[in-house]
Design a protein around this motif. Sequence first.
Motif, mmCIF file in Angstrom:
data_model
loop_
_atom_site.group_PDB
_atom_site.id
_atom_site.type_symbol
_atom_site.label_atom_id
_atom_site.label_comp_id
_atom_site.label_asym_id
_atom_site.label_seq_id
_atom_site.Cartn_x
_atom_site.Cartn_y
_atom_site.Cartn_z
ATOM 1 N N ASP A 1 0.897 -1.231 0.072
ATOM 2 C CA ASP A 1 0.036 -0.014 0.026
ATOM 3 C C ASP A 1 0.752 1.275 0.021
ATOM 4 O O ASP A 1 0.309 2.193 -0.627
ATOM 5 C CB ASP A 1 -0.866 -0.003 1.234
ATOM 6 N N ASN A 2 1.831 1.231 0.818
ATOM 7 C CA ASN A 2 3.034 2.415 0.902
ATOM 8 C C ASN A 2 3.417 2.621 -0.533
ATOM 9 O O ASN A 2 3.662 3.713 -1.053
ATOM 10 C CB ASN A 2 3.932 2.082 1.824
ATOM 11 N N VAL A 3 3.685 1.403 -1.254
ATOM 12 C CA VAL A 3 4.284 1.726 -2.696
ATOM 13 C C VAL A 3 3.395 2.120 -3.504
ATOM 14 O O VAL A 3 3.587 3.218 -4.295
ATOM 15 C CB VAL A 3 4.856 0.049 -2.991
ATOM 16 N N ARG A 4 2.182 1.818 -3.434
ATOM 17 C CA ARG A 4 1.123 2.373 -4.552
ATOM 18 C C ARG A 4 0.881 3.713 -4.286
ATOM 19 O O ARG A 4 0.495 4.539 -5.129
ATOM 20 C CB ARG A 4 -0.129 1.287 -4.357
ATOM 21 N N HIS A 5 0.991 4.164 -3.152
ATOM 22 C CA HIS A 5 0.604 5.500 -2.699
ATOM 23 C C HIS A 5 1.894 6.416 -2.709
ATOM 24 O O HIS A 5 2.017 7.369 -2.288
ATOM 25 C CB HIS A 5 -0.175 5.585 -1.252
ATOM 26 N N GLY A 6 3.130 5.895 -3.128
ATOM 27 C CA GLY A 6 4.142 6.704 -3.258
ATOM 28 C C GLY A 6 4.848 7.204 -2.130
ATOM 29 O O GLY A 6 5.443 8.132 -1.911
ATOM 30 N N ARG A 7 4.587 6.563 -0.980
ATOM 31 C CA ARG A 7 5.145 6.858 0.488
ATOM 32 C C ARG A 7 6.428 6.449 0.521
ATOM 33 O O ARG A 7 6.914 5.560 1.368
ATOM 34 C CB ARG A 7 4.309 6.310 1.443
ATOM 35 N N THR A 8 7.463 6.776 -0.351
ATOM 36 C CA THR A 8 8.737 6.197 -0.519
ATOM 37 C C THR A 8 9.591 6.278 1.004
ATOM 38 O O THR A 8 10.337 5.284 1.231
ATOM 39 C CB THR A 8 9.500 6.912 -1.520
ATOM 40 N N ASP A 9 9.186 7.162 1.838
ATOM 41 C CA ASP A 9 9.964 7.340 2.843
ATOM 42 C C ASP A 9 9.701 6.142 3.972
ATOM 43 O O ASP A 9 10.607 6.070 4.704
ATOM 44 C CB ASP A 9 9.788 8.712 3.796
ATOM 45 N N LYS A 10 8.485 5.424 3.523
ATOM 46 C CA LYS A 10 8.073 4.472 4.550
ATOM 47 C C LYS A 10 8.758 3.059 3.984
ATOM 48 O O LYS A 10 8.498 2.006 4.471
ATOM 49 C CB LYS A 10 6.640 4.421 4.822
ATOM 50 N N LEU A 11 9.417 3.212 3.054
ATOM 51 C CA LEU A 11 9.853 2.081 2.398
ATOM 52 C C LEU A 11 11.320 1.730 2.804
ATOM 53 O O LEU A 11 11.827 0.507 2.309
ATOM 54 C CB LEU A 11 9.833 2.030 0.971
ATOM 55 N N TYR A 12 11.865 2.397 3.475
ATOM 56 C CA TYR A 12 13.267 2.412 4.072
ATOM 57 C C TYR A 12 13.330 2.518 5.514
ATOM 58 O O TYR A 12 12.298 3.214 5.968
ATOM 59 C CB TYR A 12 14.017 3.186 3.488
ATOM 60 N N PRO A 13 14.040 1.722 6.141
ATOM 61 C CA PRO A 13 14.153 2.176 7.767
ATOM 62 C C PRO A 13 14.781 3.254 8.064
ATOM 63 O O PRO A 13 15.337 3.890 7.261
ATOM 64 C CB PRO A 13 15.023 0.971 8.386
ATOM 65 N N LYS A 14 14.349 3.864 9.434
ATOM 66 C CA LYS A 14 14.835 5.108 9.883
ATOM 67 C C LYS A 14 16.141 4.842 10.618
ATOM 68 O O LYS A 14 16.992 5.595 10.876
ATOM 69 C CB LYS A 14 13.730 5.976 10.486
ATOM 70 N N THR A 15 16.342 3.597 11.082
ATOM 71 C CA THR A 15 17.401 3.023 11.764
ATOM 72 C C THR A 15 17.751 1.773 11.675
ATOM 73 O O THR A 15 16.950 1.107 10.973
ATOM 74 C CB THR A 15 16.973 3.465 13.379
ATOM 75 N N LEU A 16 18.734 1.183 12.634
ATOM 76 C CA LEU A 16 18.914 -0.107 12.159
ATOM 77 C C LEU A 16 18.328 -1.020 13.429
ATOM 78 O O LEU A 16 17.812 -0.490 14.512
ATOM 79 C CB LEU A 16 20.481 -0.346 12.477
ATOM 80 N N PRO A 17 18.007 -2.371 12.939
ATOM 81 C CA PRO A 17 17.465 -3.058 14.088
ATOM 82 C C PRO A 17 18.229 -3.475 15.113
ATOM 83 O O PRO A 17 19.561 -3.385 14.845
ATOM 84 C CB PRO A 17 16.857 -4.381 13.245
ATOM 85 N N MET A 18 17.717 -3.700 16.376
ATOM 86 C CA MET A 18 18.667 -4.250 17.350
ATOM 87 C C MET A 18 19.315 -5.893 16.937
ATOM 88 O O MET A 18 18.687 -6.542 16.312
ATOM 89 C CB MET A 18 17.941 -4.505 18.744
ATOM 90 N N LEU A 19 20.698 -5.727 17.149
ATOM 91 C CA LEU A 19 21.405 -6.950 16.503
ATOM 92 C C LEU A 19 22.037 -7.831 18.063
ATOM 93 O O LEU A 19 22.346 -7.089 19.001
ATOM 94 C CB LEU A 19 22.515 -6.499 15.761
ATOM 95 N N CYS A 20 22.061 -8.986 17.788
ATOM 96 C CA CYS A 20 22.110 -9.859 18.876
ATOM 97 C C CYS A 20 23.642 -9.805 18.953
ATOM 98 O O CYS A 20 24.672 -9.808 18.033
ATOM 99 C CB CYS A 20 21.975 -11.511 18.363
#
Length: 506
Positions: free
Chosen positions: A378-397
Amino acid sequence: MAFLNRADWYDLARATNWSPRYVSEDQLFPPEMSDRFGLSLEQWEAYDEPFKISYREYVDVQSRKDADAYSVRAALARSNFYDNADAGWQSILKLHFGALCLTEYSAVPGESKMARFGKAPGMRNMATFGALDEMRHTQIQLYFAHEFVSKSRQFDLAQKLLSTNSWAAIATRSAMDDTILGRDAATLSIMLTFALEQGFTNLQFLGLAADAARAGDFSFSNLISSVQTDEARHSQIGGATLKVLIANGKKEEAQRAVDISFWRQWRLFFTLTGPAIDYLTPLAHRDKSFKEFIQEFIVAQFERALVDLGLERPWYWDFFLKSIEFYHHSGHLEIWFVRQTVWWNPAAGVSAAERAWLEAKYPGWNAKWGRLWDVIADNVRHGRTDKLYPKTLPMLCNICGLSVGSIPHEGHSNRGYWTEFGMRRYYFCSEPCQWIFNLEPLRYQDHKSVIDRLLCGDIQPPDIEGTLRYFDLMPGERGEDAHDYAWAWPELALDPAAERPSQEAA
Ligand code: MN
Ligand code: MN
């Protein structure tokens, strides 16, 4: 001239133990390099490798294997297979060569350590061939990868990846150092050959070979099958070690070595092989699901090998079986999301037809994972490209270097695991990774995850671009959606070339 049969001379010829006169046994075979279990040379005499081969036979067989693989490649070199292959399959090649070429080379010092420091002559003999095997795997795969360098810069990572600070390289080096460089010959024979090679190389090298043949990539299919024939031989080194250890009252310690390594390899291999088989392989060419391969190669074969030796299933076996259902679905979604940080182009693999396949193979897939992909589409179809990439990294083990994976929409099934040690707190993805750390905190305390490096200021500037540069991933190497988001328009998803409605209209 009369020749003896191999069986008539082999045992005598490889009986190369002698009694040292100028040094002590511990100087010749220091325990930290040879055998932390403390068995004597005499006890190791019982070591009996199941696969016996002479150097002459080895060279003959290996040269024929090479001739086969290289001639198939040469015959198909002009077929334009790569240019016509689906972008998902192209990504499998990039992923495979980047992740494995130099990792194969990191097994050479392991085999060499067994060849020098193994206390059993049979181990030294087998491992000498093992070291030659791993050099062959490095060289032949680099050679095959090189064919594609002119097609995409991402194939440079076959040479480059393992010496970068990419999250994937750090996770791989950490696991290899822990199972190979940081262990004595006896322990590493269990961790590398029994747990990794006998358990997991089948998954990537046989599981993927089946899909490759179905996809028409005979060059790649032949290549990785050829590699696996060597693995099948030298992976026998560890089983023979386990027999000696168990016979000498070291079952508990041997079991621990299996349990540590099996878990570390599982964390790496579901990340590598799971998405490749269940998402990147074009639907029409899929053979079995990743779960089905796991059930065949791990649950059935590896479990039987354990039972035959008189060992137990690892203590976390129930959780392992549960994780087969969700680890790689979670991992795939996450890798797609952080696709700029990898050197291949992740294919979402969630068109309508692919979803139907996933739902059939993993009942409940739509309810758990499909609905997350719905939001992304849905984000792709509505051009919300900022939501298609993370803002930060996930927590890593702090052990495996990979992120925490869990099942969405099952309440808060995700929970944290941490250990306070020394001056800080260490975070883990799971109970087994925490268990590994707690066994020997001094072994692991100085290793910094990517998140630690970010928080310590090692990564500058501490943003996405700074992180990508820290990973040594340059523009042109960073991953993008393999099909340019065509899958997000369900009516077009099976025909990526079809014209797409404008995002306004959608
Ligand atoms: Mn290998
Ligand atoms: Mn190997």
